[in-house]
Design a protein around this motif. Sequence first.
Motif, mmCIF file in Angstrom:
data_model
loop_
_atom_site.group_PDB
_atom_site.id
_atom_site.type_symbol
_atom_site.label_atom_id
_atom_site.label_comp_id
_atom_site.label_asym_id
_atom_site.label_seq_id
_atom_site.Cartn_x
_atom_site.Cartn_y
_atom_site.Cartn_z
ATOM 1 N N CYS A 90 40.977 39.925 36.989
ATOM 2 C CA CYS A 90 41.202 39.012 38.117
ATOM 3 C C CYS A 90 39.990 38.825 39.026
ATOM 4 N N TYR A 91 38.827 39.396 38.652
ATOM 5 C CA TYR A 91 37.676 39.242 39.553
ATOM 6 C C TYR A 91 36.801 38.077 39.104
ATOM 7 N N PHE A 92 36.970 36.967 39.799
ATOM 8 C CA PHE A 92 36.249 35.760 39.393
ATOM 9 C C PHE A 92 34.808 35.755 39.906
ATOM 10 N N ASP A 93 34.395 36.872 40.556
ATOM 11 C CA ASP A 93 32.956 37.004 40.840
ATOM 12 C C ASP A 93 32.257 37.683 39.666
ATOM 13 N N HIS A 94 33.028 38.168 38.688
ATOM 14 C CA HIS A 94 32.424 38.760 37.495
ATOM 15 C C HIS A 94 31.920 37.649 36.575
ATOM 16 N N ALA B 19 33.423 35.732 54.326
ATOM 17 C CA ALA B 19 32.635 36.601 55.199
ATOM 18 C C ALA B 19 31.217 36.781 54.656
ATOM 19 N N ARG B 20 31.107 37.063 53.357
ATOM 20 C CA ARG B 20 29.772 37.279 52.783
ATOM 21 C C ARG B 20 28.981 35.981 52.848
ATOM 22 N N HIS B 21 29.630 34.879 52.560
ATOM 23 C CA HIS B 21 29.039 33.567 52.845
ATOM 24 C C HIS B 21 30.091 32.733 53.537
ATOM 25 N N GLY C 33 47.786 45.626 52.093
ATOM 26 C CA GLY C 33 46.456 46.242 52.108
ATOM 27 C C GLY C 33 46.017 46.612 50.706
ATOM 28 N N TRP C 34 44.714 46.832 50.538
ATOM 29 C CA TRP C 34 44.144 47.250 49.247
ATOM 30 C C TRP C 34 44.709 48.622 48.870
ATOM 31 N N ASP C 35 44.667 48.966 47.583
ATOM 32 C CA ASP C 35 45.452 50.118 47.105
ATOM 33 C C ASP C 35 45.046 51.468 47.700
ATOM 34 N N GLY D 231 41.623 47.903 54.355
ATOM 35 C CA GLY D 231 41.926 49.303 54.018
ATOM 36 C C GLY D 231 41.135 49.841 52.844
ATOM 37 N N ASP D 232 40.272 49.024 52.234
ATOM 38 C CA ASP D 232 39.536 49.487 51.055
ATOM 39 C C ASP D 232 38.216 50.151 51.441
ATOM 40 N N GLU D 233 37.733 50.953 50.547
ATOM 41 C CA GLU D 233 36.378 51.504 50.584
ATOM 42 C C GLU D 233 35.983 52.034 51.971
ATOM 43 N N CYS E 241 25.630 36.795 38.790
ATOM 44 C CA CYS E 241 26.992 37.179 39.170
ATOM 45 C C CYS E 241 26.961 38.660 39.511
ATOM 46 N N ILE E 242 28.041 39.167 40.059
ATOM 47 C CA ILE E 242 27.988 40.533 40.589
ATOM 48 C C ILE E 242 27.888 41.579 39.480
ATOM 49 N N GLY E 243 28.348 41.228 38.293
ATOM 50 C CA GLY E 243 28.363 42.163 37.161
ATOM 51 C C GLY E 243 29.678 41.990 36.441
ATOM 52 N N VAL F 252 37.747 36.057 44.751
ATOM 53 C CA VAL F 252 36.438 35.405 44.670
ATOM 54 C C VAL F 252 35.564 35.971 45.779
ATOM 55 N N TRP F 253 34.892 37.070 45.468
ATOM 56 C CA TRP F 253 33.949 37.688 46.405
ATOM 57 C C TRP F 253 32.644 36.920 46.324
ATOM 58 N N THR F 254 32.005 36.737 47.476
ATOM 59 C CA THR F 254 30.911 35.768 47.467
ATOM 60 C C THR F 254 29.530 36.355 47.766
ATOM 61 N N GLU F 255 29.339 37.628 47.422
ATOM 62 C CA GLU F 255 27.994 38.189 47.596
ATOM 63 C C GLU F 255 26.952 37.298 46.926
ATOM 64 N N TYR F 256 27.238 36.859 45.721
ATOM 65 C CA TYR F 256 26.258 36.087 44.953
ATOM 66 C C TYR F 256 26.686 34.624 44.795
ATOM 67 N N SER G 148 46.769 45.839 44.271
ATOM 68 C CA SER G 148 46.215 46.770 43.280
ATOM 69 C C SER G 148 44.942 46.191 42.687
ATOM 70 N N TRP G 149 43.790 46.738 43.095
ATOM 71 C CA TRP G 149 42.519 46.147 42.640
ATOM 72 C C TRP G 149 41.692 47.080 41.778
ATOM 73 N N ARG G 150 41.856 48.427 41.964
ATOM 74 C CA ARG G 150 41.026 49.345 41.172
ATOM 75 C C ARG G 150 41.735 49.641 39.853
#
Length: 599
Positions: free
Chosen positions: A416-420, A161-163, A374-376, A324-326, A431-433, A466-470, A391-393
Motif C-alpha cells: 500500500c505504499y505508493f511512494d515505493h 507536510a513534506r511538500h 493512530g498508526w499501529d 503516534g508512529d515512530e 522514489c523512497i525505495g 502517498v508520502w512525499t519526501e521525494y 496497520s502500516w508495519r
Amino acid sequence: MKLKFILCLLLSGIFFQIKAQQYSIIPQPVMVIPGTGTFDFSYSVNIVFDKEQNENADYLNQYLAKYYSVRPILGGGMKKKIALRNPGIQTDNLIQHDDEYTLSITGDSIIIKGSSAGVFYGIQTLLQLMPAEKISSFQIPCCDIHDYPRFSWRGMHLDCARHFFSVEFVKKYIDMMAYYKLNMFHWHLTDDQGWRIEIKQYPLLTQIGSYRKETMVEKNFDPYIGDKTPVDGFYTQEQVKEIVQYAAKRHITIVPEIEMPGHSQAAIAAYPELACYGNNYEVWTKWGVTNVTLCPTSDVIQFYENILSEIISLFPGKYIHIGGDEVPDDHWKNSKQVAELMHEKNLQTYAQVEAYFINQIEQYVISKGKKIIGWDEILEGGVSQSATIMSWRGTEGGVAAAKKGNDAVMTPGKYCYFDHCQSQNPLEPICIGGYLPLDTVYSYDPMPSQLSADESMHILGAQANVWTEYISTGDKIEYMIFPRMLALSEVLWTQKKNMDYWNFIGRLEKHFELLNMRGINYRVPDVKIEVRTMDGNKFMIGMSCIETDAMIHYTLDGSNPTETSLSYLEPLTLTAEECKKLKAIAITKSGKRSLIISN
Ligand code: TNX
C-alpha cells in the motif's frame, strides 16, 4: 481501437494475455448484465431526480458539460431521460446498503437508484461507459448493473507536510479518488518538515512551522547537502472548509492527521516549550525520524487539545488521526520531567509514556464526540478499545487490533505504499525505495486470513499512503498513483470472487484514455520483452505493453528509441548480438512515453 488490438493479438500471438473488455468498469461491479442496443446522447436528454439527489444531478450535469458539451435539462419533460432516484421502500428491497446502487440503461432511459452515496457511485460507473474523448454525440451500451463495495474504508492518504500541494491540487486528488469510488481521504497535515494548517490560537505554528529553509538533495543524508530552496505553504481554515465541502459532495470523508508525540519538529520549532528541553529547533530539512519529540506534560497535552478543538470544528467526519508512529526514546530518556512523570504515574517503559500521552488525547477527542485513529505503534503501550489502528508495519498490527476488539485499517508497506518504486527500471524517477508494482497491489487482500468471522468485522478496509519526501509536484503524485490506485480501488470495492488480474488489465486501456481526457498524468507501463531461444543461435523476441493502444518502438544498435525508430508489429527474430542491444519504448496515442527498457 478494437481492430488494431485484434491485429496485435494475432501478430504477437505467443505473448499477449490481455483481452479487451466490453464494459471497462473499474472497480469491477458485483453484477453486470449486458443488454441490447444503446442509449443515444446525440439528442437532448434531461435529468430528473428526487430531492435528495440534487447534488448528484448537479455533479452529473457539470461533468457532461465539461467533457462532452452535453447540456441536459434539469427536471425537463423530454422523453430521453436520466433519472436519479432514491430506492422505493417496497419495490427496491434489493438496495440495502448506503453505498449500493442499481444502474439500468435502456434505449430511452438511464435509471440510477440508491442513497445519495449509492447514486453518486452509479454515476461514476455511468461516466466510465462514456467515450474517453471530448465529443458531444455518442452512444453508450444498454445494461443492468447492481453493485456495492466489499469494504467501507476505501482510502487514499496524502502527505502535504513534506511538500505542500495547492488547494486546487487537493481538490483534483479528491476528484481522482471519487472517480474510483474511494471514500476516505487521510490528509497528513503536520510533520517534522512542515505544519500546514492554520490554528487560530497558535499563529506561530504556521508563521514559523510552515516554512522550511531548504530540503536535502535526493538522498544526501551524510554528508548532508541542502538545496537552498525554501518550501512553504499552509491551508487557511477558510480553505479547509472549502475542501471539506468539496469532498462531501463527492461522498469523501476527510480524516485529518495531526502528528503527536513524534514527527512534531515543525511545531516545536514554532513553540520550543513543546519539547522537554532546548530552544533552538528548526523546521527539519532532512528525511527520516528526528530525535526530538513532544514532552508529555499537562501543558503540552493542553496545547494539543486546544489545537484539536479547532481541528474538530473544521472536520465533520468521526475520525481524528493523531499519528503516534515512530516515537524515539532519546528525547524522553534525557528529561527530568519525563523521569518524574514515569515515577508518579508508575510507567515502566517509554511505550507506556506514549500510551499515557495518547490516552489523554483520546479522552479529549471522545469528549467531543469523535474517535481517534493512530498508526499501529499506539497498540504497544496499551490503548483503549475505541481507538482505530492503522496497520502500516505489516499486517500484524491490524490482526492484533482485531483480536483485541479494536477496529483496524490495513495499509501495509508491502502492498500500500505508493511512494515505493513501481519498477526496477534504473530510469525510474527517484522514489523512497521498496518495490511495489501494479500486480502486487492487485494481489493484496485486506482481510487477514487468520481472523475469525467476528474478528474480521473489525477490519474496516485499507488505504494507500502517498508520502512525499521525494514527490514535490502534483504531476509526480499522479505518476506515482496511476495506475496503482486503479488496482487498489478493485482490491477495496470488488467482491473477491470477481477479482482477476488479467481481466483488470483488459479494462485498463479505457482508463488510460479516461485519465488523459480528465487531464491526469499516469505512468505508462514499461514494454515487456520476452525472449525465446530458437535453433541456430537465434532468438524470438515478443514485446507487449499493458497500455495496448501504445505503439512500441525499438532499436538494435544501443541508441535510445523514439517515435521514428522501428515499430514493433510482430515477433522479431534476432541474433544474440542484436538481442543484447535491444531497447524499447511505448508511446501512447496522445504522445505519452514509457521509460526506455533495455533487454
Ligand atoms: C514511515 S508510515 C512513516 C512516514 C514516512 C514513510 C516513508 C508512517 C506511519 N511513518 O513518516 O514518510 O515511512 O515511506
